[in-house]
Design a protein around this motif. Structure first.
Motif, PDB file in Angstrom:
ATOM      1  N   ARG A 117       0.832  -1.258   0.173  1.00 35.51           N
ATOM      2  CA  ARG A 117      -0.064  -0.328  -0.488  1.00 35.51           C
ATOM      3  C   ARG A 117       0.964   1.090   0.106  1.00 35.51           C
ATOM      4  NH1 ARG A 117      -5.260   1.600   1.005  1.00 35.51           N
ATOM      5  NH2 ARG A 117      -5.628  -0.408   1.875  1.00 35.51           N
ATOM      6  N   SER A 118       2.104   1.446   0.414  1.00 38.46           N
ATOM      7  CA  SER A 118       2.264   2.663   0.676  1.00 38.46           C
ATOM      8  C   SER A 118       3.275   2.849  -0.119  1.00 38.46           C
ATOM      9  CB  SER A 118       4.065   2.679   2.114  1.00 38.46           C
ATOM     10  OG  SER A 118       3.823   1.197   2.379  1.00 38.46           O
ATOM     11  N   LEU A 119       3.865   1.636  -1.131  1.00 42.44           N
ATOM     12  CA  LEU A 119       4.760   1.642  -2.017  1.00 42.44           C
ATOM     13  C   LEU A 119       3.807   2.018  -3.178  1.00 42.44           C
ATOM     14  CD1 LEU A 119       7.338   1.453  -3.802  1.00 42.44           C
ATOM     15  CD2 LEU A 119       7.094  -0.928  -3.831  1.00 42.44           C
ATOM     16  N   TRP A 120       2.733   1.563  -3.404  1.00 40.72           N
ATOM     17  CA  TRP A 120       1.894   1.998  -3.811  1.00 40.72           C
ATOM     18  C   TRP A 120       1.444   3.758  -4.194  1.00 40.72           C
ATOM     19  CZ3 TRP A 120      -3.438   3.821  -4.793  1.00 40.72           C
ATOM     20  CH2 TRP A 120      -3.758   3.007  -6.216  1.00 40.72           C
ATOM     21  N   ASN A 121       0.707   3.610  -3.030  1.00 42.46           N
ATOM     22  CA  ASN A 121       0.404   5.608  -2.916  1.00 42.46           C
ATOM     23  C   ASN A 121       1.884   5.757  -3.253  1.00 42.46           C
ATOM     24  OD1 ASN A 121      -1.992   4.426  -2.087  1.00 42.46           O
ATOM     25  ND2 ASN A 121      -0.920   4.938   0.179  1.00 42.46           N
ATOM     26  N   LEU A 122       2.851   5.706  -3.234  1.00 45.49           N
ATOM     27  CA  LEU A 122       4.096   6.542  -3.103  1.00 45.49           C
ATOM     28  C   LEU A 122       4.275   6.991  -5.124  1.00 45.49           C
ATOM     29  CD1 LEU A 122       7.043   8.331  -2.717  1.00 45.49           C
ATOM     30  CD2 LEU A 122       7.466   5.980  -2.717  1.00 45.49           C
ATOM     31  N   VAL A 123       4.014   5.420  -5.762  1.00 45.38           N
ATOM     32  CA  VAL A 123       3.930   5.746  -7.070  1.00 45.38           C
ATOM     33  C   VAL A 123       2.953   6.102  -7.461  1.00 45.38           C
ATOM     34  CG1 VAL A 123       4.879   4.104  -8.785  1.00 45.38           C
ATOM     35  CG2 VAL A 123       5.440   3.772  -6.257  1.00 45.38           C
ATOM     36  N   VAL A 124       2.253   6.609  -7.488  1.00 50.34           N
ATOM     37  CA  VAL A 124       1.163   7.157  -8.075  1.00 50.34           C
ATOM     38  C   VAL A 124       1.114   8.439  -7.750  1.00 50.34           C
ATOM     39  CG1 VAL A 124      -1.777   7.181  -7.456  1.00 50.34           C
ATOM     40  CG2 VAL A 124      -0.833   5.143  -7.811  1.00 50.34           C
ATOM     41  N   VAL A 125       1.452   8.663  -6.137  1.00 50.43           N
ATOM     42  CA  VAL A 125       1.529  10.064  -6.294  1.00 50.43           C
ATOM     43  C   VAL A 125       2.712  10.337  -7.088  1.00 50.43           C
ATOM     44  CG1 VAL A 125       2.033  12.277  -4.787  1.00 50.43           C
ATOM     45  CG2 VAL A 125       0.764  10.315  -4.040  1.00 50.43           C
ATOM     46  N   ALA A 126       4.338  10.299  -7.726  1.00 51.25           N
ATOM     47  CA  ALA A 126       4.689  10.046  -7.701  1.00 51.25           C
ATOM     48  C   ALA A 126       4.823  10.918  -9.793  1.00 51.25           C
ATOM     49  CB  ALA A 126       6.358   9.689  -7.576  1.00 51.25           C
ATOM     50  N   LEU A 127       3.914  10.022  -9.961  1.00 48.84           N
ATOM     51  CA  LEU A 127       3.947   9.577 -10.971  1.00 48.84           C
ATOM     52  C   LEU A 127       2.991  10.584 -11.581  1.00 48.84           C
ATOM     53  CD1 LEU A 127       2.827   6.204 -12.340  1.00 48.84           C
ATOM     54  CD2 LEU A 127       5.423   7.411 -12.784  1.00 48.84           C
ATOM     55  N   LEU A 128       1.911  11.055 -11.192  1.00 48.25           N
ATOM     56  CA  LEU A 128       1.232  11.704 -11.622  1.00 48.25           C
ATOM     57  C   LEU A 128       1.189  13.093 -11.121  1.00 48.25           C
ATOM     58  CD1 LEU A 128      -2.446  10.494  -9.473  1.00 48.25           C
ATOM     59  CD2 LEU A 128      -1.467  10.565 -12.097  1.00 48.25           C
ATOM     60  N   ALA A 129       2.372  13.806  -9.829  1.00 44.23           N
ATOM     61  CA  ALA A 129       2.838  14.949  -9.735  1.00 44.23           C
ATOM     62  C   ALA A 129       3.762  15.383 -10.989  1.00 44.23           C
ATOM     63  CB  ALA A 129       3.573  15.137  -8.329  1.00 44.23           C
ATOM     64  N   ALA A 130       4.510  13.727 -11.729  1.00 44.53           N
ATOM     65  CA  ALA A 130       5.264  14.391 -13.219  1.00 44.53           C
ATOM     66  C   ALA A 130       4.264  14.191 -14.387  1.00 44.53           C
ATOM     67  CB  ALA A 130       6.175  12.777 -12.998  1.00 44.53           C
ATOM     68  N   ALA A 131       3.376  14.532 -13.735  1.00 38.73           N
ATOM     69  CA  ALA A 131       2.525  14.365 -15.449  1.00 38.73           C
ATOM     70  C   ALA A 131       2.065  16.219 -15.073  1.00 38.73           C
ATOM     71  CB  ALA A 131       1.825  13.268 -15.465  1.00 38.73           C
TER      72      ALA A 131
END
Length: 556
Positions: free
Chosen positions: A20-34
């Motif tokens: 869960r924590s890794l999934w949240n981090l990846v989603v937030v990072a990718l959305l911010a980068a996009a």
């Protein structure tokens, strides 16, 4: 063992709680980068587009009022010139004789139907001749506001006023002085015609064009609900140079003084119309952002799934590509069969042709014993005509798919070949108003050559001549016999060939035209040399470029 079995058999969603924590981090990072670059780029583009559209709208408004002023000035200058030429060339005596002024008035109306009436007025203000719909012959204009200024200045263009006729109009008056004394030629401009003329000069841009005088009184109808001689929003307009832009409420005005009359040309437009593109740009940016979000968010969510879903996606892609390859293979097979199908159609048409001829022979035999029915005969004629037309169309289609058999040598009438090419290019020649001069001392001259190759050479040379010749120019195409050789020349009326380009123009991919490929002259020289001739270029004195093709009448 049981734990490993559960891990291998779990669904992709079953692993989600452990990451869960890794999934949240990846989603937030990718959305911010996009989204951060998208927001930044969208903001920059919107600000730039806003400024650009504002500048463009104001510039277009400036150009509109400038064109509007020029058109009105030209219209008034031409009308003044018409009246001055009429007064100077015809004279007082001819204009005041019976029917003289009427003939002159009809002549003016033939050029442009813009005058309501016309009159000759002597130095005392009395009408000496009049043509028009009003009873003004007994009127004296000595005390009219325009009479004395006309005598002093020689030319006077009035504001719109009512006058004796109690109808809004304006006049153009010119003074003439000769042996008959001083007199004035006065003409009234048709107010409706002038209003339509002024309104049409605004062009296709969504704006209203009209005229006001220095007091701000409308000289033409400002809009469908307005009327001439009403007060405009402007009062006592001060003199200014160039073009002035004013914004009042939701309206933007571009104003410029006329040169020939103390009127102000105004082009008015609603702000919402000018900046409608800004609203569209804003909605486009917002729609792009929303669409990007709809595309990016699912993409980010999908990229965080497990390897199994990624492999399934790859497998689906491979299946789709396999279908595409099968479809491409089918299309390739169909293309190979197309020529055979066309040949079958040709054979079928030939059979129909033979049947039609056989029926005609039978009816000829029966005609000896009984009359030949006209309806059957016309039907047979129609069958044969349609068969011939279909055969020709299919033959052209087969020729397109069949490789060339190489050059052949048949007797060609050069005069007829050039005529066919000019007939194919008649639309381009017509639109550019190019005159073609044929210089063929011996129109019946023939040459044994390859028709396709020679047609391509002449088509290239004539096309180049048309491109180089300005509108309204002329092209000379000549053909003459010199011994056992035929000389063909194509001369245009363009700017000619630069001295340093005479050898380069025959090199592959060299062109002086942006739309050219640089292959036409190279291919033409190759074809001519293959036919045993030469292709050369020179500059014709007093003309443009001249190309000469020299061919043997019977090549080796």
């Amino acid at each position: 063992m049981s734990t490993n079995g559960i891990a291998k058999g779990a669904s992709p969603s079953g692993d989600y709680p452990y990451f869960r924590s890794l999934w949240n981090l990846v989603v937030v990072a990718l959305l911010a980068a996009a989204f951060l670059p998208l927001l930044l780029l969208g903001s920059v583009i919107y600000v730039y587009t806003t400024d650009a559209l504002k500048e463009k709208a104001v510039e277009i408004l400036r150009l509109q009022v400038q064109d509007h002023r020029s058109v009105i000035d030209q219209f008034l200058s031409e009308r003044v010139s018409n009246l001055r030429l009429l007064a100077a060339n015809v004279g007082f005596a001819q204009l005041t004789e019976a029917g003289g002024l009427g003939r002159a008035y009809r002549s003016l109306q033939l050029e442009l139907d813009c005058f309501t009436d016309i009159g000759i007025i002597d130095s005392e203000g009395r009408h000496r001749a009049y043509v028009g719909p009003y009873d003004l012959m007994a009127r004296n204009y000595r005390d009219q506001f325009w009479f004395q200024p006309t005598l002093e200045r020689g030319i006077f263009i009035s504001d719109v006023y009512l006058g004796y006729r109690q109808v809004p109009h304006f006049i153009i008056a010119v003074k003439q002085q000769n042996v008959d004394g001083v007199w004035i030629l006065r003409a009234t401009v048709d107010a409706d015609f002038f209003e339509r003329f002024v309104a049409s000069s605004a062009g296709d841009f969504k704006a209203e064009a009209y005229l006001v005088n220095r007091e701000g009184v409308y000289q033409t109808r400002p809009r469908p609900t307005g009327a001439p001689m009403e007060q405009s929003p402007f009062a006592q307009i001060a003199a200014f140079d160039g073009i002035r832009i004013e914004e009042r409420g939701e309206r933007i005005f571009a104003m410029a003084w006329q040169k020939n009359v103390p009127w102000v040309s105004i082009v008015e437009m609603n702000r919402a119309q000018i900046f409608a593109d800004l609203d569209r740009a804003r909605w486009i940016c917002l729609s792009t952002f929303i669409l990007g979000a709809l595309l990016i968010i699912p993409t980010v969510m999908l990229t965080t799934n497990k390897l199994v879903r990624m492999l399934e996606s790859k497998r689906r892609s491979m299946r789709f590509l396999d279908q595409q390859l099968q479809h491409a293979s089918k299309l390739a097979s169909s293309a190979r069969l197309a020529q055979g199908a066309l040949e079958d159609i040709t054979d079928s048409l030939a059979n129909i042709h033979s049947a039609a001829q056989w029926l005609r022979e039978i009816w000829k035999q029966r005609a000896q014993a009984e009359p030949d029915p006209e309806e059957v005969r016309s039907t047979l004629d129609q069958i044969e005509a349609e068969v011939h037309r279909s055969e020709s169309a299919v033959k052209r289609g087969l020729d397109l798919g069949r490789p060339s058999a190489g050059p052949v040598c048949i007797d060609l009438n050069i005069h007829e070949l050039i005529g066919e090419l000019l007939d194919l290019m008649r639309r381009e020649l017509h639109f550019k108003r190019i005159r073609v001069q044929r210089d063929s001392p011996d129109p019946a001259a023939t040459v044994c050559s390859d028709p396709d190759g020679l047609r391509q050479v002449l088509q290239n040379l004539i096309s180049n001549a048309v491109a180089a010749t300005p509108d309204g120019g002329d092209i000379t195409i000549g053909s003459r016999l010199e011994g056992d050789r035929l000389i063909l020349t194509v001369v245009d009326s363009g700017t000619g060939i630069h001295p340093g380009d005479f050898e380069k123009i025959f090199e592959p991919l060299y062109t002086t035209r942006p739309e050219g490929l640089g292959l036409g002259l190279t291919i033409s020289r190759t074809i001519v040399e293959r036919l045993g001739g030469t292709l050369s270029a020179r500059n014709e004195s007093g003309r443009g470029a001249a190309f000469a093709v020299e061919l043997p009448l019977k090549p080796a």
